[in-house]
Design a protein around this motif. Structure first.
Motif, PDB file in Angstrom:
ATOM      1  N   VAL A   1      -0.906   1.413   5.390  1.00 14.90           N
ATOM      2  CA  VAL A   1      -2.177   1.520   6.104  1.00 14.90           C
ATOM      3  C   VAL A   1      -3.284   1.393   5.070  1.00 14.90           C
ATOM      4  O   VAL A   1      -3.423   2.213   4.174  1.00 14.90           O
ATOM      5  CB  VAL A   1      -2.267   2.862   6.861  1.00 14.90           C
ATOM      6  CG1 VAL A   1      -3.588   2.969   7.609  1.00 14.90           C
ATOM      7  CG2 VAL A   1      -1.085   3.013   7.815  1.00 14.90           C
ATOM      8  N   CYS A   2      -4.059   0.309   5.185  1.00 12.84           N
ATOM      9  CA  CYS A   2      -5.009  -0.027   4.113  1.00 12.84           C
ATOM     10  C   CYS A   2      -6.308   0.771   4.164  1.00 12.84           C
ATOM     11  O   CYS A   2      -7.054   0.816   3.188  1.00 12.84           O
ATOM     12  CB  CYS A   2      -5.327  -1.518   4.153  1.00 12.84           C
ATOM     13  SG  CYS A   2      -3.857  -2.518   3.905  1.00 12.84           S
ATOM     14  N   ASP A   3      -6.569   1.361   5.302  1.00 13.12           N
ATOM     15  CA  ASP A   3      -7.809   2.110   5.480  1.00 13.12           C
ATOM     16  C   ASP A   3      -7.975   3.144   4.358  1.00 13.12           C
ATOM     17  O   ASP A   3      -7.091   3.977   4.143  1.00 13.12           O
ATOM     18  CB  ASP A   3      -7.771   2.805   6.851  1.00 13.12           C
ATOM     19  CG  ASP A   3      -9.182   3.127   7.318  1.00 13.12           C
ATOM     20  OD1 ASP A   3     -10.092   2.346   6.986  1.00 13.12           O
ATOM     21  OD2 ASP A   3      -9.354   4.162   7.982  1.00 13.12           O
ATOM     22  N   GLY A   4      -9.084   3.060   3.622  1.00  9.45           N
ATOM     23  CA  GLY A   4      -9.361   4.033   2.566  1.00  9.45           C
ATOM     24  C   GLY A   4      -8.733   3.679   1.222  1.00  9.45           C
ATOM     25  O   GLY A   4      -8.921   4.397   0.246  1.00  9.45           O
ATOM     26  N   LEU A   5      -7.981   2.593   1.158  1.00 13.02           N
ATOM     27  CA  LEU A   5      -7.374   2.183  -0.110  1.00 13.02           C
ATOM     28  C   LEU A   5      -8.175   1.029  -0.717  1.00 13.02           C
ATOM     29  O   LEU A   5      -8.671   0.172   0.013  1.00 13.02           O
ATOM     30  CB  LEU A   5      -5.938   1.718   0.091  1.00 13.02           C
ATOM     31  CG  LEU A   5      -4.923   2.693   0.687  1.00 13.02           C
ATOM     32  CD1 LEU A   5      -3.539   2.047   0.761  1.00 13.02           C
ATOM     33  CD2 LEU A   5      -4.864   3.982  -0.124  1.00 13.02           C
ATOM     34  N   ASP A   6      -8.276   1.007  -2.053  1.00 15.55           N
ATOM     35  CA  ASP A   6      -8.922  -0.150  -2.675  1.00 15.55           C
ATOM     36  C   ASP A   6      -7.879  -1.241  -2.920  1.00 15.55           C
ATOM     37  O   ASP A   6      -6.683  -1.029  -2.695  1.00 15.55           O
ATOM     38  CB  ASP A   6      -9.647   0.256  -3.978  1.00 15.55           C
ATOM     39  CG  ASP A   6      -8.693   0.782  -5.036  1.00 15.55           C
ATOM     40  OD1 ASP A   6      -7.462   0.587  -4.892  1.00 15.55           O
ATOM     41  OD2 ASP A   6      -9.179   1.395  -6.017  1.00 15.55           O
TER      42      ASP A   6
ATOM     43  N   LEU B   1      -1.330  -2.918   7.512  1.00 20.12           N
ATOM     44  CA  LEU B   1      -2.300  -2.766   8.594  1.00 20.12           C
ATOM     45  C   LEU B   1      -3.729  -2.640   8.089  1.00 20.12           C
ATOM     46  O   LEU B   1      -3.998  -1.898   7.144  1.00 20.12           O
ATOM     47  CB  LEU B   1      -1.952  -1.524   9.434  1.00 20.12           C
ATOM     48  CG  LEU B   1      -0.519  -1.469   9.988  1.00 20.12           C
ATOM     49  CD1 LEU B   1      -0.290  -0.173  10.764  1.00 20.12           C
ATOM     50  CD2 LEU B   1      -0.218  -2.682  10.858  1.00 20.12           C
ATOM     51  N   GLY B   2      -4.620  -3.396   8.674  1.00 19.70           N
ATOM     52  CA  GLY B   2      -6.052  -3.292   8.369  1.00 19.70           C
ATOM     53  C   GLY B   2      -6.408  -3.781   6.978  1.00 19.70           C
ATOM     54  O   GLY B   2      -7.284  -3.218   6.315  1.00 19.70           O
ATOM     55  N   ILE B   3      -5.750  -4.841   6.537  1.00 26.11           N
ATOM     56  CA  ILE B   3      -6.045  -5.346   5.181  1.00 26.11           C
ATOM     57  C   ILE B   3      -7.308  -6.211   5.220  1.00 26.11           C
ATOM     58  O   ILE B   3      -7.435  -7.103   6.062  1.00 26.11           O
ATOM     59  CB  ILE B   3      -4.826  -6.120   4.601  1.00 26.11           C
ATOM     60  CG1 ILE B   3      -5.080  -6.501   3.125  1.00 26.11           C
ATOM     61  CG2 ILE B   3      -4.484  -7.360   5.420  1.00 26.11           C
ATOM     62  CD1 ILE B   3      -3.828  -6.991   2.398  1.00 26.11           C
TER      63      ILE B   3
END
Ligand SMILES: [Mn+2]
Length: 374
Positions: free
Chosen positions: A257-262, A289-291
């Motif tokens: 889950v990409c949300d909040g990741l750099d 997801l969400g990249i």
């Protein structure tokens, strides 16, 4: 005691993905379906049950390859030679749309102890057992209503269909030609051997799906696969035992889950997931997801390819961050075709119930095959 083996949905001739088995040069997943069936036949020849019932979708298609036919024939001959009766009904996968096409099952008609049912309701008498066999057919409800249990015999039904429970269709596979049948009126049988639904399931005390012998989609990732043994005991009771088969591992990894990741953390997470799952010889899916699109474009695809090259199949599935994808992905690329397709299917309705998830899976699979030039 009577012992009956109930198997279904072997889908012999199925092929998927690009991995080729070394030596034979055959598609690895095709070989996998052969191996599962061979395992079953080996066990059966050793255990010598009173009968084997195959509840449909023996083959994956209406026109299996010569290799698939000759494989199935050689295995079924082993049962015939061992004196073990084999009864098979045709399923939706091997039933031709037009009668004129003819059924591949007709090839099996003249083998001693082999009974194939592919047009309509038929009964087969095996000692004190009556098998009431209903193959996949146009008016399956009408054919099913012809079942009349015979007194003082073991009565066993066979059906290849989804089932209505409380008027509602359940155990659907999402195939365009699948049949749905109500078994509410089917009473007085000792057992109903069901085929079509790929997860082994007890539908009623007297009705079971054996499930498929391989995992044919990521929807089946958590299923055990095998076949059922029905024991009809002398005191009039029965037992149903599930026998698992040893088959290839399929894994659906926990999504990234990409949300909040750099960007760095996203790349790291994907790589870690790949390495941790030890993908060699497995069928694996990883969803990202969400990249954000710019991160996607900076990924090291060659490295992912290298890390997953010994997997039978490694599916990296990207879902793009919403707002960006709609503006950028409309340019004509494979990615936009895919996301357009997914969006189209989400909104698609026909008035009949359709399995959007399955439809999407199939469509994307076709696109992938096409991209890979298979
Ligand atoms: Mn089926």
């Amino acid at each position: 005691m009577k012992r009956i083996f109930h198997i279904a949905d072997t889908h012999i001739g199925y092929t998927a993905y690009r991995r080729i088995e070394e030596g034979s040069g055959l598609n690895q997943r095709e070989v996998d379906t052969y191996n599962a069936f061979t395992q079953f036949i080996n066990f059966t020849v050793k255990e010598k049950p009173d009968a084997v019932l195959h509840a449909g979708d023996l083959f994956d298609s209406v026109r299996p390859t010569n290799r698939a036919i000759s494989f199935a024939l050689s295995q079924i001959l082993r049962l015939s030679e061992a004196g073990i009766p084999f009864v098979a009904i045709s399923g939706n996968h091997e039933s031709p749309r037009l009668k004129e096409t003819g059924s591949v099952f007709s090839l099996f008609e003249h083998i001693p102890g082999v009974y194939v049912v592919y047009e309509g309701y038929e009964t087969i008498e095996l000692d004190d057992m009556i098998i009431h066999a209903v193959p996949h057919c146009d008016d399956i409800e009408r054919e099913k209503e012809r079942i009349r249990p015979v007194k003082d015999r073991f009565n066993i039904g066979m059906l290849h269909a989804s089932i209505k429970v409380g008027g509602k269709p359940v155990f659907m596979m999402g195939d365009l030609n699948e049949q749905v049948v109500s078994i509410d009126s089917l009473t007085g049988l000792d057992y109903i051997a069901l085929g079509h639904y790929h997860s082994y399931t007890r539908v009623r005390g007297d009705a079971y799906y054996a499930g498929s012998t391989e995992r044919f989609s990521f929807g089946e990732v958590s299923d055990d696969k095998g076949f059922l043994e029905l024991r009809l005991l002398d005191d009039g009771t029965k037992e149903v035992i599930f026998h698992p088969l040893q088959i290839r591992e399929m894994v659906d990894l926990e999504p990234v889950v990409c949300d909040g990741l750099d960007a760095h953390a996203i790349k790291r997470a994907i790589k870690d997931r790949i390495i941790e799952c030890k993908p060699d010889n497995k069928v694996v899916r990883l969803r990202v997801l969400g990249i954000p699109l710019h991160v996607y474009h900076s990924l090291d695809f060659d490295e992912f390819k290298r890390l997953t090259k010994h997997a039978v199949h490694f599916e990296l599935k990207y879902e793009f961050k919403r707002d960006e994808s709609s503006s950028t992905l409309n340019k004509s690329t494979f990615r936009s075709l895919r996301s357009e397709f997914e969006r189209f299917i989400d909104k698609y309705t026909t008035g009949v119930q359709i399995d959007h998830k399955r439809l999407k899976e199939l469509g994307l699979e076709y696109m992938r095959d096409w991209e890979q030039g298979d």
